[in-house]
Design a protein around this motif. Structure first.
Motif, short mmCIF file in Angstrom:
data_model
loop_
_atom_site.label_atom_id
_atom_site.label_comp_id
_atom_site.label_asym_id
_atom_site.label_seq_id
_atom_site.Cartn_x
_atom_site.Cartn_y
_atom_site.Cartn_z
N SER A 21 7.88 2.28 5.66
CA SER A 21 7.49 2.54 4.27
C SER A 21 8.41 3.60 3.69
O SER A 21 8.94 4.44 4.41
CB SER A 21 6.04 2.99 4.18
OG SER A 21 5.87 4.24 4.80
N VAL B 129 7.31 -1.39 1.40
CA VAL B 129 6.73 -1.63 2.72
C VAL B 129 7.56 -2.71 3.41
O VAL B 129 7.83 -3.76 2.82
CB VAL B 129 5.25 -2.08 2.60
CG1 VAL B 129 4.67 -2.36 3.96
CG2 VAL B 129 4.45 -1.02 1.88
N LEU C 96 4.52 -6.26 4.89
CA LEU C 96 3.25 -6.21 4.16
C LEU C 96 2.37 -7.39 4.56
O LEU C 96 2.72 -8.54 4.37
CB LEU C 96 3.50 -6.25 2.64
CG LEU C 96 2.27 -6.18 1.77
CD1 LEU C 96 1.57 -4.84 1.94
CD2 LEU C 96 2.63 -6.41 0.32
N GLU D 96 -2.03 -5.86 1.01
CA GLU D 96 -1.74 -4.78 0.07
C GLU D 96 -2.94 -3.85 -0.10
O GLU D 96 -2.78 -2.63 -0.14
CB GLU D 96 -1.33 -5.35 -1.28
CG GLU D 96 -0.95 -4.30 -2.29
CD GLU D 96 -0.38 -4.87 -3.57
OE1 GLU D 96 -0.36 -4.12 -4.56
OE2 GLU D 96 0.04 -6.04 -3.59
N TRP E 128 -3.15 -1.31 2.65
CA TRP E 128 -2.19 -0.23 2.48
C TRP E 128 -2.71 0.81 1.48
O TRP E 128 -2.64 2.01 1.73
CB TRP E 128 -0.84 -0.77 2.00
CG TRP E 128 0.09 -1.06 3.12
CD1 TRP E 128 0.23 -2.25 3.78
CD2 TRP E 128 1.01 -0.17 3.73
NE1 TRP E 128 1.17 -2.14 4.76
CE2 TRP E 128 1.68 -0.87 4.74
CE3 TRP E 128 1.33 1.16 3.52
CZ2 TRP E 128 2.64 -0.29 5.54
CZ3 TRP E 128 2.31 1.74 4.31
CH2 TRP E 128 2.94 1.02 5.31
#
Length: 158
Positions: free
Chosen positions: A116, A132, A135, A138, A141
């Protein structure tokens, strides 16, 4: 009068090394070094007030564990090569943090974690754009960053 004496002395020494050593260059170099120290003092941010400083070790442990975990995940991704599909993407995350020091710490945390990178912060919208490497989810995250790091930083820094 001279907020950063070591910086001012270093600037003066550099000035004299790059130019001839004359009385005029000594005076001019001293003026430049003094103004350089004042310029650095004007850029100095306010010191943060730590509300709950005892939470700092918890944050450090979380970051250390996440860095180790991310290193292993990125290494596995690199070793597997093209056999395993991965999707890199940009994510915009809304933040509640406003203190410059807390934002800087958050940027260091996100950038030092492999996979990241902190790219841009929009102060008007209070969002950060991160990249990222792999991924999967999402929302995961966003929740991870908000609950693991931002919540702790909001508690620690006033």
């Amino acid at each position: 009068m001279i907020p950063y004496p070591l910086l001012s002395l270093s600037l003066l020494a550099m000035w004299l090394l790059l130019n001839d050593f004359t009385l005029g260059h000594l005076v001019l170099g001293s003026v430049v070094a003094t103004f350089g120290g004042w310029a650095m003092a004007s850029l100095r941010p306010d010191k943060p007030k730590l509300k709950k400083w005892y939470l700092l070790p918890k944050l450090l442990v979380l970051v250390f564990v996440d860095i180790i975990r991310s290193n292993i995940a990125v290494a596995a991704l690199m070793i597997s090569g093209k056999r395993q599909k991965h999707t890199s993407a940009f994510i915009t995350i809304p933040l509640e943090i406003e203190h410059p020091t807390a934002l800087a710490i958050m940027a260091v945390i996100l950038t030092s974690t492999p996979g990241s990178a902190w790219l841009a912060y929009d102060a008007r919208r209070k969002t950060v754009l991160i990249h990222v490497l792999d991924l999967v989810d999402e929302e995961q995250w966003v929740e991870n960053i908000k609950h693991r790091y931002e919540r702790l930083l909001l508690e620690i820094i006033e």
